[in-house]
Design a protein around this motif. Structure first.
Motif, PDB file in Angstrom:
ATOM      1  N   GLY A   1       5.908   8.550 -18.049  1.00 48.42           N
ATOM      2  CA  GLY A   1       4.801   8.549 -17.096  1.00 48.42           C
ATOM      3  C   GLY A   1       5.009   7.544 -15.976  1.00 48.42           C
ATOM      4  O   GLY A   1       4.695   7.812 -14.814  1.00 48.42           O
ATOM      5  N   SER A   2       5.572   6.388 -16.324  1.00 47.59           N
ATOM      6  CA  SER A   2       5.813   5.365 -15.308  1.00 47.59           C
ATOM      7  C   SER A   2       6.952   5.766 -14.382  1.00 47.59           C
ATOM      8  O   SER A   2       6.954   5.429 -13.196  1.00 47.59           O
ATOM      9  N   ARG A   3       7.939   6.485 -14.939  1.00 45.44           N
ATOM     10  CA  ARG A   3       9.033   6.949 -14.079  1.00 45.44           C
ATOM     11  C   ARG A   3       8.486   7.878 -12.989  1.00 45.44           C
ATOM     12  O   ARG A   3       8.901   7.809 -11.839  1.00 45.44           O
ATOM     13  N   ALA A   4       7.560   8.745 -13.376  1.00 46.57           N
ATOM     14  CA  ALA A   4       6.982   9.662 -12.392  1.00 46.57           C
ATOM     15  C   ALA A   4       6.290   8.888 -11.282  1.00 46.57           C
ATOM     16  O   ALA A   4       6.385   9.249 -10.095  1.00 46.57           O
ATOM     17  N   ARG A   5       5.605   7.807 -11.652  1.00 49.79           N
ATOM     18  CA  ARG A   5       4.931   6.984 -10.638  1.00 49.79           C
ATOM     19  C   ARG A   5       5.944   6.375  -9.673  1.00 49.79           C
ATOM     20  O   ARG A   5       5.737   6.363  -8.462  1.00 49.79           O
ATOM     21  N   VAL A   6       7.053   5.869 -10.215  1.00 52.93           N
ATOM     22  CA  VAL A   6       8.069   5.226  -9.377  1.00 52.93           C
ATOM     23  C   VAL A   6       8.735   6.249  -8.456  1.00 52.93           C
ATOM     24  O   VAL A   6       8.898   6.006  -7.252  1.00 52.93           O
ATOM     25  N   TRP A   7       9.102   7.418  -9.015  1.00 59.31           N
ATOM     26  CA  TRP A   7       9.739   8.432  -8.165  1.00 59.31           C
ATOM     27  C   TRP A   7       8.788   8.887  -7.066  1.00 59.31           C
ATOM     28  O   TRP A   7       9.212   9.132  -5.930  1.00 59.31           O
ATOM     29  N   SER A   8       7.506   9.013  -7.387  1.00 64.13           N
ATOM     30  CA  SER A   8       6.530   9.412  -6.376  1.00 64.13           C
ATOM     31  C   SER A   8       6.463   8.376  -5.254  1.00 64.13           C
ATOM     32  O   SER A   8       6.400   8.729  -4.062  1.00 64.13           O
TER      33      SER A   8
ATOM     34  N   LEU B   1       8.855   6.294  -4.376  1.00 59.82           N
ATOM     35  CA  LEU B   1      10.104   6.330  -3.601  1.00 59.82           C
ATOM     36  C   LEU B   1      10.107   7.521  -2.640  1.00 59.82           C
ATOM     37  O   LEU B   1      10.621   7.423  -1.516  1.00 59.82           O
ATOM     38  N   ARG B   2       9.546   8.640  -3.075  1.00 61.80           N
ATOM     39  CA  ARG B   2       9.451   9.789  -2.162  1.00 61.80           C
ATOM     40  C   ARG B   2       8.536   9.459  -0.981  1.00 61.80           C
ATOM     41  O   ARG B   2       8.805   9.863   0.157  1.00 61.80           O
ATOM     42  N   ALA B   3       7.466   8.723  -1.257  1.00 63.40           N
ATOM     43  CA  ALA B   3       6.560   8.340  -0.168  1.00 63.40           C
ATOM     44  C   ALA B   3       7.281   7.440   0.835  1.00 63.40           C
ATOM     45  O   ALA B   3       7.077   7.563   2.048  1.00 63.40           O
ATOM     46  N   VAL B   4       8.134   6.561   0.346  1.00 66.39           N
ATOM     47  CA  VAL B   4       8.909   5.697   1.247  1.00 66.39           C
ATOM     48  C   VAL B   4       9.863   6.556   2.084  1.00 66.39           C
ATOM     49  O   VAL B   4       9.973   6.378   3.313  1.00 66.39           O
TER      50      VAL B   4
ATOM     51  N   ALA C   1       0.835  -1.210   0.000  1.00 61.52           N
ATOM     52  CA  ALA C   1       0.000   0.000   0.000  1.00 61.52           C
ATOM     53  C   ALA C   1       0.870   1.261   0.000  1.00 61.52           C
ATOM     54  O   ALA C   1       0.529   2.262  -0.626  1.00 61.52           O
ATOM     55  N   ALA C   2       2.006   1.185   0.678  1.00 65.15           N
ATOM     56  CA  ALA C   2       2.883   2.361   0.775  1.00 65.15           C
ATOM     57  C   ALA C   2       3.425   2.789  -0.582  1.00 65.15           C
ATOM     58  O   ALA C   2       3.704   3.970  -0.794  1.00 65.15           O
ATOM     59  N   VAL C   3       3.586   1.823  -1.498  1.00 63.59           N
ATOM     60  CA  VAL C   3       4.092   2.171  -2.840  1.00 63.59           C
ATOM     61  C   VAL C   3       2.963   2.182  -3.867  1.00 63.59           C
ATOM     62  O   VAL C   3       3.217   2.279  -5.071  1.00 63.59           O
ATOM     63  N   GLY C   4       1.716   2.059  -3.400  1.00 67.54           N
ATOM     64  CA  GLY C   4       0.576   2.145  -4.305  1.00 67.54           C
ATOM     65  C   GLY C   4       0.434   0.967  -5.237  1.00 67.54           C
ATOM     66  O   GLY C   4       0.078   1.125  -6.409  1.00 67.54           O
ATOM     67  N   LEU C   5       0.661  -0.238  -4.710  1.00 67.96           N
ATOM     68  CA  LEU C   5       0.653  -1.435  -5.559  1.00 67.96           C
ATOM     69  C   LEU C   5      -0.330  -2.454  -5.009  1.00 67.96           C
ATOM     70  O   LEU C   5      -0.397  -2.690  -3.796  1.00 67.96           O
ATOM     71  N   ASP C   6      -1.100  -3.056  -5.920  1.00 71.31           N
ATOM     72  CA  ASP C   6      -2.040  -4.118  -5.548  1.00 71.31           C
ATOM     73  C   ASP C   6      -1.971  -5.203  -6.613  1.00 71.31           C
ATOM     74  O   ASP C   6      -2.890  -5.378  -7.416  1.00 71.31           O
TER      75      ASP C   6
ATOM     76  N   ARG D   1       6.886  -4.237 -11.450  1.00 71.73           N
ATOM     77  CA  ARG D   1       7.935  -5.181 -11.034  1.00 71.73           C
ATOM     78  C   ARG D   1       8.945  -4.472 -10.127  1.00 71.73           C
ATOM     79  O   ARG D   1       9.375  -5.020  -9.107  1.00 71.73           O
ATOM     80  N   LEU D   2       9.311  -3.252 -10.493  1.00 68.95           N
ATOM     81  CA  LEU D   2      10.245  -2.488  -9.675  1.00 68.95           C
ATOM     82  C   LEU D   2       9.624  -2.136  -8.322  1.00 68.95           C
ATOM     83  O   LEU D   2      10.252  -2.280  -7.268  1.00 68.95           O
ATOM     84  N   LEU D   3       8.376  -1.682  -8.338  1.00 66.68           N
ATOM     85  CA  LEU D   3       7.729  -1.307  -7.079  1.00 66.68           C
ATOM     86  C   LEU D   3       7.487  -2.516  -6.181  1.00 66.68           C
ATOM     87  O   LEU D   3       7.513  -2.393  -4.952  1.00 66.68           O
TER      88      LEU D   3
END
Length: 225
Positions: free
Chosen positions: A170-177, A179-182, A122-127, A142-144
């Motif tokens: 667009g996917s890079r922005a999701r991943v960086w977001s 990682l910032r949340a972590v 949930a912290a990385v927005g993945l289900d 896969r990275l998240l």
């Protein structure tokens, strides 16, 4: 999560690989809760630097300390603080695993509960679909998933490499977001990528290494703190 993050300090560090120097004279400072980013092209020593910061590659010159543990003498202690989420070769999810198998393996290795994993996903927005093969996931997912499984054990820091490999913008922005949340939990996140992310981050840039040339270091957030 409320994590007591790791503090990284390096001054003039150098490491050798099988063919000689892989990076040289690197300075950096990543504080607890930082998103620290090491950028550079292939051959710049970016991945090797991440290994060194995780206590998994011996430096041969300079001074490197992680949360008071001086490397390479206290490498074992640093390895307990800093978990690789994705660091190739050696630390990446098996494509042939199903998601549920990858989760089970991580639970067995680190003794984390199913609830811990659910919270980290949930912290990385993945289900993710637990029955999906890892190789069937979108590269960003896969990275998240790798990140989620690493943070489930609540380490002081994670390292994760190749953020922008095979990902559209667009996917890079999701991943960086994510990682910032972590990092906002207090955990220090050290990421490797070809380019720096937009927004706040402590960035170290490694140019393509040329023997005899000093390594150029750039940093955001007001320079080395």
């Amino acid at each position: 999560m409320d994590i007591d993050g790791a503090d990284f300090f390096a001054r003039g560090i150098t490491a050798l690989g099988p063919e000689g120097i892989v990076f040289e004279n690197v300075d950096l400072r990543f504080r607890p809760g930082d998103l620290g980013v090491v950028t550079g092209p292939g051959g710049s020593g970016r991945t090797a630097l991440l290994y060194a910061l995780a206590g998994r590659l011996r430096t041969v010159a300079g001074y490197l300390e992680v949360s008071g543990y001086v490397l390479p003498a206290r490498a074992r202690a640093v390895r307990r603080l800093v978990l690789p989420a994705r660091l190739r070769p050696g630390f990446e999810l098996e494509d042939k695993y199903r998601v549920r198998e990858a989760v089970t393996e991580q639970r067995l290795i680190f003794g984390v509960s199913e609830l811990d994993v659910e919270k980290s996903l949930a912290a990385v927005g993945l289900d993710p679909d637990p029955w999906a093969l890892v190789c069937e996931l979108h590269p960003a997912e896969r990275l998240l998933l790798s990140v989620a499984l690493a943070i489930a054990a609540e380490p002081a820091a994670i390292v994760v490499d190749d953020i922008d490999v095979g990902l559209p913008r667009g996917s890079r922005a999701r991943v960086w977001s994510a990682l910032r949340a972590v990092a906002q939990t207090g955990m220090t996140v050290v990421a490797g990528s070809t380019d720096a992310p937009p927004g706040d981050a402590a960035v170290v840039h490694l140019p393509l290494f040329q023997f005899g040339e000093p390594t150029e270091i750039l940093s955001w957030n007001g320079g080395l703190r």
